[in-house]
Motif scaffolding. Structure first.
Motif, PDB file in Angstrom:
ATOM      1  N   ARG A  34      39.489 -20.809  62.050  1.00  0.00           N
ATOM      2  CA  ARG A  34      39.926 -20.326  60.736  1.00  0.00           C
ATOM      3  C   ARG A  34      41.360 -19.812  60.773  1.00  0.00           C
ATOM      4  NH1 ARG A  34      38.228 -21.012  55.559  1.00  0.00           N
ATOM      5  NH2 ARG A  34      40.436 -21.411  55.254  1.00  0.00           N
ATOM      6  N   ASP A  35      41.714 -19.100  61.832  1.00  0.00           N
ATOM      7  CA  ASP A  35      43.063 -18.533  61.921  1.00  0.00           C
ATOM      8  C   ASP A  35      44.116 -19.635  61.962  1.00  0.00           C
ATOM      9  OD1 ASP A  35      44.890 -16.198  62.387  1.00  0.00           O
ATOM     10  OD2 ASP A  35      45.260 -17.287  64.265  1.00  0.00           O
ATOM     11  N   ALA A  36      43.844 -20.712  62.729  1.00  0.00           N
ATOM     12  CA  ALA A  36      44.801 -21.823  62.812  1.00  0.00           C
ATOM     13  C   ALA A  36      44.971 -22.481  61.449  1.00  0.00           C
ATOM     14  CB  ALA A  36      44.326 -22.839  63.843  1.00  0.00           C
ATOM     15  N   LEU A  37      43.884 -22.620  60.697  1.00  0.00           N
ATOM     16  CA  LEU A  37      43.979 -23.234  59.371  1.00  0.00           C
ATOM     17  C   LEU A  37      44.770 -22.339  58.432  1.00  0.00           C
ATOM     18  CD1 LEU A  37      43.032 -25.660  57.643  1.00  0.00           C
ATOM     19  CD2 LEU A  37      41.106 -24.235  56.926  1.00  0.00           C
ATOM     20  N   ASP A  38      44.499 -21.051  58.450  1.00  0.00           N
ATOM     21  CA  ASP A  38      45.193 -20.117  57.558  1.00  0.00           C
ATOM     22  C   ASP A  38      46.693 -20.056  57.843  1.00  0.00           C
ATOM     23  OD1 ASP A  38      42.821 -19.535  56.325  1.00  0.00           O
ATOM     24  OD2 ASP A  38      42.473 -17.655  57.413  1.00  0.00           O
ATOM     25  N   ARG A  39      47.064 -20.265  59.098  1.00  0.00           N
ATOM     26  CA  ARG A  39      48.479 -20.204  59.470  1.00  0.00           C
ATOM     27  C   ARG A  39      49.177 -21.555  59.372  1.00  0.00           C
ATOM     28  NH1 ARG A  39      49.190 -17.324  65.098  1.00  0.00           N
ATOM     29  NH2 ARG A  39      48.256 -19.319  65.673  1.00  0.00           N
ATOM     30  N   GLY A  40      48.460 -22.564  58.886  1.00  0.00           N
ATOM     31  CA  GLY A  40      49.055 -23.885  58.750  1.00  0.00           C
ATOM     32  C   GLY A  40      49.255 -24.613  60.056  1.00  0.00           C
ATOM     33  N   ARG A  41      48.444 -24.265  61.079  1.00  0.00           N
ATOM     34  CA  ARG A  41      48.608 -24.871  62.398  1.00  0.00           C
ATOM     35  C   ARG A  41      47.360 -25.637  62.843  1.00  0.00           C
ATOM     36  NH1 ARG A  41      51.445 -21.039  66.678  1.00  0.00           N
ATOM     37  NH2 ARG A  41      51.572 -23.125  67.633  1.00  0.00           N
ATOM     38  N   PHE A  42      46.554 -26.026  61.886  1.00  0.00           N
ATOM     39  CA  PHE A  42      45.298 -26.685  62.244  1.00  0.00           C
ATOM     40  C   PHE A  42      45.538 -28.038  62.912  1.00  0.00           C
ATOM     41  CE2 PHE A  42      41.503 -29.255  61.364  1.00  0.00           C
ATOM     42  CZ  PHE A  42      40.515 -28.402  61.843  1.00  0.00           C
ATOM     43  N   ARG A  43      46.598 -28.743  62.542  1.00  0.00           N
ATOM     44  CA  ARG A  43      46.873 -30.043  63.172  1.00  0.00           C
ATOM     45  C   ARG A  43      47.122 -29.912  64.663  1.00  0.00           C
ATOM     46  NH1 ARG A  43      47.120 -34.664  60.684  1.00  0.00           N
ATOM     47  NH2 ARG A  43      48.115 -35.595  62.502  1.00  0.00           N
ATOM     48  N   ASP A  44      47.588 -28.745  65.088  1.00  0.00           N
ATOM     49  CA  ASP A  44      47.855 -28.519  66.511  1.00  0.00           C
ATOM     50  C   ASP A  44      46.661 -27.924  67.243  1.00  0.00           C
ATOM     51  OD1 ASP A  44      50.498 -29.409  66.218  1.00  0.00           O
ATOM     52  OD2 ASP A  44      51.140 -27.431  65.529  1.00  0.00           O
ATOM     53  N   ALA A  45      45.649 -27.532  66.490  1.00  0.00           N
ATOM     54  CA  ALA A  45      44.485 -26.889  67.124  1.00  0.00           C
ATOM     55  C   ALA A  45      43.705 -27.909  67.939  1.00  0.00           C
ATOM     56  CB  ALA A  45      43.588 -26.274  66.058  1.00  0.00           C
ATOM     57  N   TRP A  46      43.228 -27.483  69.065  1.00  0.00           N
ATOM     58  CA  TRP A  46      42.428 -28.318  69.965  1.00  0.00           C
ATOM     59  C   TRP A  46      43.174 -29.584  70.372  1.00  0.00           C
ATOM     60  CZ3 TRP A  46      36.582 -28.253  68.178  1.00  0.00           C
ATOM     61  CH2 TRP A  46      36.103 -26.940  68.271  1.00  0.00           C
ATOM     62  N   ASN A  47      44.475 -29.428  70.634  1.00  0.00           N
ATOM     63  CA  ASN A  47      45.211 -30.563  71.177  1.00  0.00           C
ATOM     64  C   ASN A  47      44.881 -30.704  72.662  1.00  0.00           C
ATOM     65  OD1 ASN A  47      47.076 -28.903  72.787  1.00  0.00           O
ATOM     66  ND2 ASN A  47      47.960 -28.310  70.815  1.00  0.00           N
ATOM     67  N   ILE A  48      45.436 -31.712  73.323  1.00  0.00           N
ATOM     68  CA  ILE A  48      45.038 -31.978  74.701  1.00  0.00           C
ATOM     69  C   ILE A  48      45.528 -30.894  75.672  1.00  0.00           C
ATOM     70  CG2 ILE A  48      44.854 -34.455  74.359  1.00  0.00           C
ATOM     71  CD1 ILE A  48      47.611 -34.753  75.650  1.00  0.00           C
ATOM     72  N   SER A  80      38.113 -23.768  77.540  1.00  0.00           N
ATOM     73  CA  SER A  80      37.258 -22.639  77.164  1.00  0.00           C
ATOM     74  C   SER A  80      37.387 -22.291  75.686  1.00  0.00           C
ATOM     75  CB  SER A  80      37.607 -21.414  78.011  1.00  0.00           C
ATOM     76  OG  SER A  80      38.970 -21.049  77.824  1.00  0.00           O
ATOM     77  N   GLU A  81      38.479 -22.742  75.041  1.00  0.00           N
ATOM     78  CA  GLU A  81      38.687 -22.463  73.623  1.00  0.00           C
ATOM     79  C   GLU A  81      37.995 -23.475  72.719  1.00  0.00           C
ATOM     80  OE1 GLU A  81      40.329 -19.827  72.100  1.00  0.00           O
ATOM     81  OE2 GLU A  81      40.053 -19.065  74.147  1.00  0.00           O
ATOM     82  N   ILE A  82      37.486 -24.557  73.305  1.00  0.00           N
ATOM     83  CA  ILE A  82      36.877 -25.631  72.520  1.00  0.00           C
ATOM     84  C   ILE A  82      35.364 -25.478  72.567  1.00  0.00           C
ATOM     85  CG2 ILE A  82      36.616 -28.127  72.301  1.00  0.00           C
ATOM     86  CD1 ILE A  82      39.372 -28.380  73.656  1.00  0.00           C
ATOM     87  N   VAL A  83      34.775 -25.126  71.445  1.00  0.00           N
ATOM     88  CA  VAL A  83      33.326 -24.943  71.375  1.00  0.00           C
ATOM     89  C   VAL A  83      32.764 -25.854  70.296  1.00  0.00           C
ATOM     90  CG1 VAL A  83      33.547 -22.546  72.144  1.00  0.00           C
ATOM     91  CG2 VAL A  83      33.368 -23.042  69.704  1.00  0.00           C
ATOM     92  N   GLY A  84      31.510 -26.246  70.469  1.00  0.00           N
ATOM     93  CA  GLY A  84      30.913 -27.157  69.507  1.00  0.00           C
ATOM     94  C   GLY A  84      29.411 -27.048  69.467  1.00  0.00           C
ATOM     95  N   LEU A  85      28.813 -27.965  68.731  1.00  0.00           N
ATOM     96  CA  LEU A  85      27.365 -28.000  68.542  1.00  0.00           C
ATOM     97  C   LEU A  85      26.744 -29.231  69.198  1.00  0.00           C
ATOM     98  CD1 LEU A  85      27.480 -27.027  64.780  1.00  0.00           C
ATOM     99  CD2 LEU A  85      26.510 -25.593  66.579  1.00  0.00           C
TER     100      LEU A  85
END
Length: 564
Positions: free
Chosen positions: A177-191, A196-201
């Motif tokens: 959510r923080d990355a999206l709010d700051r306009g940095r979602f495109r860079d989130a979870w890059n290679i 440890s920061e990448i979590v999923g279902l």
């Protein structure tokens, strides 16, 4: 064949309803499987990247609301346990599974679903999924009725139903959510993101990534699926994915027993040795049916492109090229007899939507030369090659992917067949990243390449069919349709997307396929018969013709003992 297909279909249905075949007494904890990718993922964020490897990793670490059985192409529940639809087809009530937790033990709720939709439609995120997730030209509206119920409202009826959401990963609001709010979602979870920061279902968790070498995925201890005995999936403790760029080396690793499975299918030239190894009990071969993803040829039709060669954008050139290629010979030469001729982008593997009344074009060299002559391309010096009205050579530079033997072979056949009608073709093979860079920049004359189909339903592939689509390959992202026939396809595709009657949708899409065939913006020649291979001790494999052929049900894969 019938037995294999029947067993695969039953296995898929059992597994995806949280009921795997018998629990694996012969598959003790600690088993590690090895797979191979030929290319590295460009991102671990499926919302902003649509590359095949990113999609495959997303299958392993994430989960969607619904998915498709790759054998039957039917919608089956995933995070959505059940759903109902209003009579007008515009309101969907989706009930989520309870007790589901992310891999970091955070509870999954309706807020994560709403966040995922926010990310897809965010302008700065510029998700390639945003265009496809529109109905009646408007985004889907999502609201939470309670922590376990999501209400979806659409501007028009949702003709394809919830399959529009198939395989779109639900991402963790608490992490992104923080990355999206700051306009940095495109860079989130890059290679470069720490694993440890990448979590999923999904069934696995990314534990390590070494660029150019491998990905290490470990069992997600909080994964929500169980088999019939109540045992939590996945069965594997680890899945190691090695990056092996060379096709020959990738196949040799599998044949030597150094890997358990490949991301893709076997090439036709690999099948004789593969069948020998199968007879020896060292390999398992699995029929995945006729492929849905056929490589194709297209010319650059972007307005203003190739100004010095205006004939490259003429319909007559495309018609002549289509008449030049013998599709049966193409299937026999490129796929070594393991392919079928096709009439267009919807292959016979897509049984529900392929237009059966659309004939496969027959080769006619004389007519092809006449068609070229009608636009001033004639052999003026009797050297067998045509020249323009100004007397210059009619030469075409055709780009394709280096190291992909099927594409290199296909481009070679195209070069020979077009030379037979007088067109000089120079094939240039580029590494995949360089090829994609040229494609995105629009810096090419002609391309022989392909794309991954995520669904058989046309409403899920609007990015290809609509003139505004990002993968409307020959002229992507048009603000307004450049031609009348593209405007007509736009109208029909949007109409079928909001039509609830399946028979009416089929009629509309048949018409689209015929318009496409009349204007040949892209030339399709043959589709492969898919065979996927695993090491002999890989069990409970349910292959399908949708990507990823095997890893779609990675949670249910078992490792047993070999018969050697």
């Amino acid at each position: 064949m019938v037995a294999l297909m029947l067993a695969g279909t039953i296995g898929a249905a059992l597994w995806w309803t949280a009921a795997s075949p018998s629990p694996p007494d012969a598959a003790p904890d600690g088993r590690v499987a090895r797979a191979t990718f030929r290319n590295e993922p460009r991102s671990f964020n499926r919302i902003v990247a649509g590359h095949a490897e990113t999609l495959a990793v997303s299958w392993l670490i994430n989960a969607p609301l619904v998915t498709l059985d790759p054998r039957t192409f039917e919608v089956i529940p995933a995070l959505a346990e059940s759903w109902t639809r209003s009579d007008d087809g515009r309101r969907w009530t989706i009930r989520l599974r309870r007790g589901v937790r992310f891999s970091d033990d955070t509870p999954f709720t309706a807020d994560d679903v709403l966040f995922t939709f926010d990310a897809i439609y965010d302008e700065q995120a510029a998700s390639p999924l945003a265009g496809a997730l529109q109905v009646g030209g408007q985004p889907l509206q999502a609201e939470a009725a309670d922590p376990h119920t999501v209400i979806l409202t659409t501007a028009a009826p949702l003709g394809a139903g919830l399959r529009l959401l198939a395989d779109i990963p639900i991402l963790p609001k608490h992490k992104l959510r923080d990355a999206l709010d700051r306009g940095r979602f495109r860079d989130a979870w890059n290679i470069g993101t720490p694993p440890s920061e990448i979590v999923g279902l999904g069934p696995f968790v990314l534990r390590d990534y070494r660029p150019g070498e491998r990905l290490l995925l470990r069992r997600n201890p909080h994964y929500w699926r169980r088999d019939v005995s109540g045992r939590r999936l996945p069965y594997l403790n680890e899945l190691v994915v090695d990056i092996v760029p060379d096709q020959n080396a990738e196949v040799l690793r599998l044949f030597a027993g150094d890997s358990d499975m490949m991301f893709g299918a076997l090439r036709p030239e690999d099948l004789p040795e593969a069948r020998r190894l199968e007879r020896a009990g060292r390999l398992g071969l699995h029929d995945a049916g006729i492929g849905l993803d056929a490589d194709f040829l297209w010319f650059n039709l972007i307005s203003g492109a190739n100004r010095t060669k205006p004939w490259l954008q003429r319909l007559e050139l495309r018609q002549a090229a289509s008449l030049a290629v013998d599709r049966q010979a193409f299937a026999d030469t490129v796929y070594l007899g393991e392919g079928v001729p096709i009439a267009g982008p919807v292959t016979p593997g897509n049984r529900a939507w392929s237009a059966s009344d659309l004939p496969v074009s027959r080769p006619n060299v004389a007519r092809a030369r006449e068609t070229l002559a009608s636009i001033g391309l004639r052999d003026r010096d009797s050297d067998g090659l045509v020249e323009t009205a100004a007397g210059g050579p009619a030469q075409i530079t055709l780009l394709t992917q280096r190291g992909n033997t099927l594409r290199e072979r296909g481009a070679s056949v195209i070069e020979q067949d077009l030379r037979a009608i007088g067109l000089a073709v120079n094939v240039v093979a580029l590494d995949r990243p360089a090829l994609i860079e040229r494609l995105i920049a629009g810096e090419y004359e002609a391309l022989y390449f392909g794309a991954v189909t995520s669904d058989t339903d046309p409403a899920s592939n609007l990015d290809f069919w609509l003139s505004r689509g990002a993968f409307h390959a020959w002229h992507p992202g048009q603000e307004h349709p450049a031609t009348e026939w593209e405007a007509e396809i736009d109208r029909l595709m949007l109409q079928q997307a909001v039509t609830l009657d399946p028979a009416a949708r089929k009629r509309i899409f048949n018409r689209v396929q015929h318009i496409f065939a009349d204007n040949v913006p892209a030339l399709f020649f043959a589709a492969p018969r898919l065979t996927v291979a695993t090491s002999a001790h890989v069990q409970n494999v349910v292959p399908g013709s949708l990507h990823p052929y095997l890893l779609w049900q990675a949670a249910g894969i078992l490792l047993g003992e070999t018969t050697e």
